[in-house]
Design an enzyme around this catalytic site. Structure first.
Site, short mmCIF file in Angstrom:
data_model
loop_
_atom_site.label_atom_id
_atom_site.label_comp_id
_atom_site.label_asym_id
_atom_site.label_seq_id
_atom_site.Cartn_x
_atom_site.Cartn_y
_atom_site.Cartn_z
N LYS A 247 29.13 2.33 3.20
CA LYS A 247 28.31 1.31 2.55
C LYS A 247 29.11 0.26 1.79
O LYS A 247 30.29 0.44 1.49
CB LYS A 247 27.27 1.97 1.63
CG LYS A 247 26.10 2.52 2.45
CD LYS A 247 24.96 3.00 1.61
CE LYS A 247 23.83 3.45 2.54
NZ LYS A 247 22.75 4.12 1.81
N ARG A 281 23.99 12.21 3.87
CA ARG A 281 23.66 11.49 5.10
C ARG A 281 24.88 10.66 5.51
O ARG A 281 25.36 9.85 4.74
CB ARG A 281 22.45 10.59 4.83
CG ARG A 281 21.95 9.82 6.03
CD ARG A 281 20.77 8.94 5.64
NE ARG A 281 20.29 8.17 6.76
CZ ARG A 281 20.81 7.01 7.15
NH1 ARG A 281 21.83 6.48 6.51
NH2 ARG A 281 20.30 6.38 8.19
#
Ligand code: HH2
Length: 299
Positions: A247, A281
């Protein structure tokens, strides 16, 4: 042979027991000493790190099954990108993307499959195809009947489990100017209230996991505060899921492009798990599973 388990560290031993149990499909997970790896399979043209790679359903299936071989405990299938600035797609388009994979994957997956969607119509079709978890990054915002959330009612009807994620705003605008008083309190209150509403809709406590939504309407400071505060979130009494894989926070922190964020993601995943996160995740399943198993052996 696994080494004998050491006593749990105080940071984890002090958390409520309910934060260490999760159930999905036929699997009932004791998360006391082990976190789960949730492997990502995006069948989108435009996801921020793997968009367009798995559009062919046979290739997507092979990829999903290879993630299980690498150590994925659960698989999360998504048909709509939620990256900052992403334009929404229709339910028909999203379903046309995920259906060919779910039809192939659900009957043969050795692990429960989750559907990453904010749309009840997509979630319902996925559950009918055999998905066992709804991953609602919209945080149960779609209203159902009697003031209860549609996604929770749907999951309860299908005896499915639910990941509830916090997002401020929506993907198109969420990174424009995220604002909080105390981000940890606000996100924790939001998720705890969502969990209560999900249980009112009929979802058992152990079928819920809560996710602070790293990168969803958050600055770098907000993301770091939430990751540092995972133990406070787990203290709310539900398993905590974190998604940090590749991210932008690592771009902000280290100035790295998306294809060079694996090591940073592993460090963040391990740190979050040591603070009590129980589901991670990730796109990088093999590396994450190895990192978590090593960290857990040293606990
Ligand atoms: N992050 C993304 C998507 N879904 N679901 C949960 N529960 N938690 C997350 O942190 C999360 C999520 C974004 O990552 P990705 O799927 O790789 O990208 P895109 O949304 O562009 O498809």
């Amino acid at each position: 042979m696994s080494p004998d388990p050491a006593p749990l560290p105080a940071s984890i031993a002090a958390l409520p027991r309910a934060a260490f149990r999760f159930r999905a499909g036929d699997s009932d997970y004791d998360l006391t000493r082990r976190a789960l790896v949730v492997g990502i399979v995006n069948v989108t043209p435009d996801s921020f790190s793997d968009g367009g790679r798995w559009r062919d359903p046979e290739a997507a299936l092979a990829h999903a099954l290879s993630l299980v071989e690498e150590g994925a405990d659960l698989l999360d299938v998504g048909g709509e990108s939620t990256r900052p600035g992403a334009a929404p797609v229709s339910a028909e388009e999203e379903l046309a993307r995920v259906r060919p994979l779910l039809e192939r994957l659900c009957p043969r997956s050795p692990v429960p499959v989750s559907i990453d969607t904010v749309k009840p119509a997509v979630a319902e079709a996925a559950l009918e195809l055999g998905a066992r978890i709804i991953n609602d990054v919209g945080g149960l915002r779609e209203p159902g009947t009697g003031g209860l959330p549609a996604m929770a009612q749907l999951a309860a009807r299908h005896r499915a489990s639910l990941f509830v994620m916090h997002m401020q705003g929506d993907p198109r605008t969420m990174q424009t100017a995220p604002r909080y008083g105390d981000v940890l309190d606000e996100v924790g209150d939001f998720l705890a209230y969502a969990a209560v509403r999900a249980q009112a809709a009929g979802i058992p406590h152990e079928c819920l996991a809560l996710d602070p939504g790293i990168g969803f309407g958050k600055t770098l400071a907000h993301n770091l505060a939430l990751l540092r505060g995972v133990d406070a979130l787990a203290g709310r009494g539900y398993p905590v899921l974190v998604g940090v894989s590749r991210k932008r926070l690592f771009g902000d922190l280290l100035g790295l492009p998306v294809d060079q964020r694996v090591e940073a993601g592993l460090a963040a995943a391990v740190a979050a798990v040591l603070r009590g996160a129980r589901l991670v995740r990730t796109h990088d399943v093999r590396a994450t599973a190895r990192a978590l198993r090593t960290a857990e052996a040293l606990l």
